[in-house]
Scaffold this motif. Structure first.
Motif, mmCIF file in Angstrom:
data_model
loop_
_atom_site.group_PDB
_atom_site.id
_atom_site.type_symbol
_atom_site.label_atom_id
_atom_site.label_comp_id
_atom_site.label_asym_id
_atom_site.label_seq_id
_atom_site.Cartn_x
_atom_site.Cartn_y
_atom_site.Cartn_z
ATOM 1 N N HIS A 134 73.132 41.964 23.419
ATOM 2 C CA HIS A 134 74.057 41.749 22.303
ATOM 3 C C HIS A 134 74.000 40.279 21.881
ATOM 4 O O HIS A 134 74.151 39.381 22.723
ATOM 5 C CB HIS A 134 75.483 42.122 22.726
ATOM 6 N N PRO A 135 73.774 39.993 20.600
ATOM 7 C CA PRO A 135 73.632 38.593 20.172
ATOM 8 C C PRO A 135 74.874 37.742 20.426
ATOM 9 O O PRO A 135 74.771 36.518 20.577
ATOM 10 C CB PRO A 135 73.342 38.720 18.663
ATOM 11 N N LYS A 136 76.046 38.369 20.494
ATOM 12 C CA LYS A 136 77.277 37.617 20.740
ATOM 13 C C LYS A 136 77.561 37.420 22.226
ATOM 14 O O LYS A 136 78.395 36.597 22.600
ATOM 15 C CB LYS A 136 78.466 38.337 20.098
ATOM 16 N N ALA A 137 76.893 38.202 23.069
ATOM 17 C CA ALA A 137 77.152 38.143 24.515
ATOM 18 C C ALA A 137 76.274 37.082 25.163
ATOM 19 O O ALA A 137 75.418 37.367 26.009
ATOM 20 C CB ALA A 137 76.933 39.504 25.147
ATOM 21 N N LYS A 138 76.497 35.864 24.770
ATOM 22 C CA LYS A 138 75.783 34.726 25.347
ATOM 23 C C LYS A 138 76.787 33.642 25.702
ATOM 24 O O LYS A 138 77.879 33.583 25.132
ATOM 25 C CB LYS A 138 74.733 34.193 24.374
ATOM 26 N N SER A 139 76.393 32.795 26.642
ATOM 27 C CA SER A 139 77.282 31.719 27.082
ATOM 28 C C SER A 139 76.561 30.392 27.020
ATOM 29 O O SER A 139 75.344 30.316 27.227
ATOM 30 C CB SER A 139 77.761 31.972 28.521
ATOM 31 N N SER A 140 77.323 29.351 26.772
ATOM 32 C CA SER A 140 76.778 28.000 26.738
ATOM 33 C C SER A 140 76.727 27.408 28.144
ATOM 34 O O SER A 140 77.512 27.777 29.021
ATOM 35 C CB SER A 140 77.650 27.115 25.849
ATOM 36 N N PHE A 141 75.806 26.480 28.353
ATOM 37 C CA PHE A 141 75.764 25.736 29.614
ATOM 38 C C PHE A 141 77.116 25.078 29.892
ATOM 39 O O PHE A 141 77.484 24.866 31.052
ATOM 40 C CB PHE A 141 74.682 24.653 29.557
ATOM 41 N N ASP A 142 77.857 24.742 28.813
ATOM 42 C CA ASP A 142 79.147 24.074 28.996
ATOM 43 C C ASP A 142 80.121 24.928 29.798
ATOM 44 O O ASP A 142 81.059 24.397 30.403
ATOM 45 C CB ASP A 142 79.766 23.755 27.627
ATOM 46 N N GLN A 143 79.912 26.250 29.805
ATOM 47 C CA GLN A 143 80.795 27.145 30.552
ATOM 48 C C GLN A 143 80.318 27.365 31.987
ATOM 49 O O GLN A 143 80.941 28.113 32.742
ATOM 50 C CB GLN A 143 80.877 28.499 29.836
ATOM 51 N N MET A 144 79.226 26.681 32.373
ATOM 52 C CA MET A 144 78.633 26.893 33.689
ATOM 53 C C MET A 144 78.403 25.603 34.475
ATOM 54 O O MET A 144 78.048 25.652 35.644
ATOM 55 C CB MET A 144 77.293 27.630 33.531
ATOM 56 N N ILE A 145 78.591 24.461 33.846
ATOM 57 C CA ILE A 145 78.288 23.193 34.502
ATOM 58 C C ILE A 145 79.381 22.837 35.509
ATOM 59 O O ILE A 145 80.421 23.491 35.584
ATOM 60 C CB ILE A 145 78.109 22.061 33.476
ATOM 61 N N SER A 146 79.143 21.785 36.260
ATOM 62 C CA SER A 146 80.077 21.335 37.303
ATOM 63 C C SER A 146 81.498 21.211 36.750
ATOM 64 O O SER A 146 81.706 20.697 35.650
ATOM 65 C CB SER A 146 79.624 19.990 37.862
ATOM 66 N N GLY A 147 82.456 21.695 37.533
ATOM 67 C CA GLY A 147 83.854 21.641 37.134
ATOM 68 C C GLY A 147 84.362 22.928 36.526
ATOM 69 O O GLY A 147 85.577 23.125 36.393
ATOM 70 N N THR A 148 83.451 23.837 36.147
ATOM 71 C CA THR A 148 83.864 25.127 35.593
ATOM 72 C C THR A 148 83.969 26.156 36.708
ATOM 73 O O THR A 148 83.433 25.970 37.803
ATOM 74 C CB THR A 148 82.876 25.627 34.519
ATOM 75 N N SER A 149 84.652 27.252 36.433
ATOM 76 C CA SER A 149 84.834 28.288 37.451
ATOM 77 C C SER A 149 85.095 29.631 36.798
ATOM 78 O O SER A 149 85.204 29.741 35.572
ATOM 79 C CB SER A 149 85.994 27.927 38.394
ATOM 80 N N PHE A 150 85.208 30.657 37.636
ATOM 81 C CA PHE A 150 85.450 32.016 37.162
ATOM 82 C C PHE A 150 86.815 32.108 36.484
ATOM 83 O O PHE A 150 87.808 31.574 36.984
ATOM 84 C CB PHE A 150 85.380 32.992 38.331
ATOM 85 N N GLN A 151 86.864 32.784 35.352
ATOM 86 C CA GLN A 151 88.110 33.008 34.635
ATOM 87 C C GLN A 151 88.585 34.434 34.882
ATOM 88 O O GLN A 151 87.955 35.390 34.421
ATOM 89 C CB GLN A 151 87.918 32.778 33.139
ATOM 90 N N ARG A 152 89.702 34.575 35.571
ATOM 91 C CA ARG A 152 90.245 35.909 35.816
ATOM 92 C C ARG A 152 90.693 36.566 34.517
ATOM 93 O O ARG A 152 90.602 37.778 34.345
ATOM 94 C CB ARG A 152 91.420 35.833 36.786
ATOM 95 N N VAL A 153 91.182 35.765 33.613
ATOM 96 C CA VAL A 153 91.590 36.208 32.282
ATOM 97 C C VAL A 153 91.001 35.232 31.274
ATOM 98 O O VAL A 153 91.044 34.019 31.487
ATOM 99 C CB VAL A 153 93.130 36.242 32.156
ATOM 100 N N ILE A 154 90.429 35.740 30.186
ATOM 101 C CA ILE A 154 89.956 34.874 29.104
ATOM 102 C C ILE A 154 90.915 35.052 27.934
ATOM 103 O O ILE A 154 90.929 36.095 27.273
ATOM 104 C CB ILE A 154 88.515 35.216 28.675
ATOM 105 N N PRO A 155 91.749 34.049 27.675
ATOM 106 C CA PRO A 155 92.752 34.190 26.617
ATOM 107 C C PRO A 155 92.147 34.061 25.229
ATOM 108 O O PRO A 155 91.031 33.564 25.056
ATOM 109 C CB PRO A 155 93.718 33.035 26.908
ATOM 110 N N GLU A 156 92.886 34.520 24.248
ATOM 111 C CA GLU A 156 92.518 34.331 22.852
ATOM 112 C C GLU A 156 92.363 32.827 22.580
ATOM 113 O O GLU A 156 93.214 32.021 22.978
ATOM 114 C CB GLU A 156 93.613 34.911 21.952
ATOM 115 N N ASP A 157 91.263 32.446 21.919
ATOM 116 C CA ASP A 157 91.062 31.028 21.625
ATOM 117 C C ASP A 157 90.771 30.779 20.140
ATOM 118 O O ASP A 157 90.303 29.703 19.768
ATOM 119 C CB ASP A 157 89.926 30.460 22.481
ATOM 120 N N GLY A 158 91.076 31.779 19.315
ATOM 121 C CA GLY A 158 90.808 31.646 17.881
ATOM 122 C C GLY A 158 92.031 31.253 17.090
ATOM 123 O O GLY A 158 92.949 30.587 17.588
ATOM 124 N N VAL A 159 92.058 31.680 15.823
ATOM 125 C CA VAL A 159 93.138 31.328 14.897
ATOM 126 C C VAL A 159 94.492 31.759 15.450
ATOM 127 O O VAL A 159 95.486 31.021 15.375
ATOM 128 C CB VAL A 159 92.895 32.002 13.523
#
Length: 508
Positions: free
Chosen positions: A349-374
């Motif tokens: 799926h073209p939208k099912a991709k993640s940036s390195f920014d979500q995987m670099i040092s200091g990041t972790s598993f998100q039990r819940v991913i909240p709405e981050d839009g408008v």
């Protein structure tokens, strides 16, 4: 109650006439003057006394320490009192240069004069392109999770049906020379000179036997990441006894920890009832967290929940979260089975991709991913908050955009379903005080997650707000075999999800 005379009377009449073996042997020894009658009776009394004393001591045992039941190399996980050595889990992100290095190796052929299939060349080129763009799809995120653990000295073992290539031709962890028979290459074993080994092996369609073996392997190897993947999620049903008798209950019955990971492809794609559902409702029904107990929140609540549960059930919606949950499985200070409902169509799926920014040092598993839009920027204006998990999120986002409801409908993803993230769900619900709460799933109502999440929502909301159901109607089969019927039912529940008047006048 097991009286053999009921069914085998003549045989047991003969048996009852026999002199017991011990008496016959004792009589023989006494007759030969090998032992005396007194010596024989003293030996019998000695043994009876040993048993009686042990039985008496057993009544004094009030606490069963886990350390008494664990053998090497498990004791390193626990204190002398049998408790974990910590209740914290480090962040699971890794340095960007490590991500880049793994991405470069994953998109190359480490052996010289090794000719790969032309179709595979396109896949490797795609990986290289994603690495340059600092993003990952599902397969590359998995590659980076495995590769980073290998760098840290963690043996990674993956078995299952067609896992080397991947059921959906997405993994390709074993490359095959197109001109030399049986010549293969595993790039994952060429990441670093001093890395741990990576074992990937196809298995037969004998889920019961294979999963039982991998369970034993994981039990003997707590410092390895051991994964079993079903070809399709519902294929685990022929290994149900391993899941029921050993994986879900192993710690409760035998004080045995186990960190095995089950990868179960799941999703309603219109492909028929036999290849759609990994039966999440079954795993959730066997989860031991209490739906009615309002939790006491503490600093270590997230890790304490994981320690108290019998297994962890997740349905990740992003490659980055999949990456993190695999790494967390090893970085936790204890071991629990991990059930992951993995995607099929989301693999590409073209939208099912993640940036390195979500995987670099200091990041972790998100039990819940909240709405981050408008909607998140003006929560007081939001009229509906939809909770969901997995692939249906992408259907919901697309439909919300089509209906121009981005500012009125918020969508929050539940990534870790069990143990239930009470704290984060409470925070999300309180953020949108005027919003209607909806649970949306693509599975039928009597399947999936609704029966699990509903009472837990009621507990954390103290029954002050309902959580309305949106999804397919109850059914006997997990999915339809008719593509058109699949699309019709999808459109029906998406229409309901964004019909802001759908629940007017209804009570709960």
């Amino acid at each position: 109650m097991d009286e053999p005379m009921f069914t085998q009377p003549l045989m047991y009449k003969q048996i009852h006439k026999q002199v017991p073996v011990l008496k016959r042997y004792a009589d023989k020894l006494i007759a030969e003057d090998t032992v005396t009658l007194q010596e024989f009776e003293e030996e019998i009394a000695k043994y009876d006394r040993i048993c009686e004393e042990a039985y008496g001591r057993s009544k004094d045992k009030k606490i069963l320490h886990i350390k008494h039941w664990l053998d090497s190399p498990w004791p390193g996980f626990f204190t002398v009192d049998g408790e974990p050595k910590s209740m914290t889990c480090p962040t699971t992100g890794i340095p960007e240069d490590v991500l880049t290095h793994i991405g470069n190796v994953a998109s190359s052929v480490p052996l010289e004069d090794f000719k790969i299939h032309t179709g595979l060349s396109r896949i490797l080129w795609g990986r290289a392109d994603m690495t340059k763009k600092r993003e990952v799809d599902w397969a590359l995120a998995e590659y980076m999770a495995f590769g980073s653990l290998l760098k840290e000295g963690i043996h990674v073992r993956l078995s299952g049906q067609d896992v080397e290539r991947g059921t959906f031709s997405h993994r390709h962890h074993v490359l095959h020379d197109q001109e030399v028979d049986r010549r293969t290459c595993v790039p994952m074993n060429h990441l670093w000179p001093d890395q741990a080994p990576y074992t990937v092996c196809n298995s037969s369609l004998s889920e019961y036997g294979v999963l039982g073996f991998e369970l034993g392997y994981a039990m003997a190897s707590p410092n390895a990441l051991v994964l079993w993947e079903a070809q399709f999620g519902d294929f685990h049903n022929t290994a149900q006894c391993i899941i029921d008798q050993f994986i879900s209950t192993g710690q409760a019955k035998w004080v045995r920890h186990n960190g095995i990971v089950l990868l179960l492809p799941h999703g309603m794609e219109g492909m028929g009832p036999e290849h759609s559902s990994a039966r999440p409702e079954r795993f959730l029904q066997m989860s031991n967290d209490d739906s009615d107990a309002y939790p006491a929140f503490s600093e270590d609540f997230e890790v304490r929940q994981l320690y108290d549960c019998n297994w962890i059930v997740v349905n990740c919606s992003t490659p980055a979260n999949y990456f993190h949950v695999l790494r967390r499985q090893i970085l936790l200070p204890f071991r629990k089975p991990l059930i992951i409902f993995t995607p099929k169509s989301l693999l590409r799926h073209p939208k099912a991709k993640s940036s390195f920014d979500q995987m670099i040092s200091g990041t972790s598993f998100q039990r819940v991913i909240p709405e981050d839009g408008v909607a998140a920027r003006a929560p007081e204006q939001v009229r509906r908050l939809i909770f969901c998990t997995g692939k249906v999120y992408y259907d919901l986002v697309k439909e919300r955009s089509n209906q121009c409801l981005d500012d009125q409908v918020a969508i929050t993803r539940l990534e870790q379903i069990s143990p239930f993230p009470f704290d984060l769900i409470k925070r999300e619900a309180e953020k949108y005080p005027g919003a209607e709460l909806v649970w949306c799933q693509e599975e039928h109502k009597n399947m999936g997650y609704y029966d699990y999440i509903n009472p837990r929502f009621m507990t954390i909301l103290k029954r002050t707000r309902p959580i309305w159901y949106v999804g397919r109607d109850p059914a006997a089969a997990p999915a339809t075999g008719n593509r058109n019927a699949h699309l019709v039912s999808l459109k029906k529940f998406l229409d309901t999800a964004f019909n802001l008047k759908a629940f007017e006048g209804k009570t709960f």
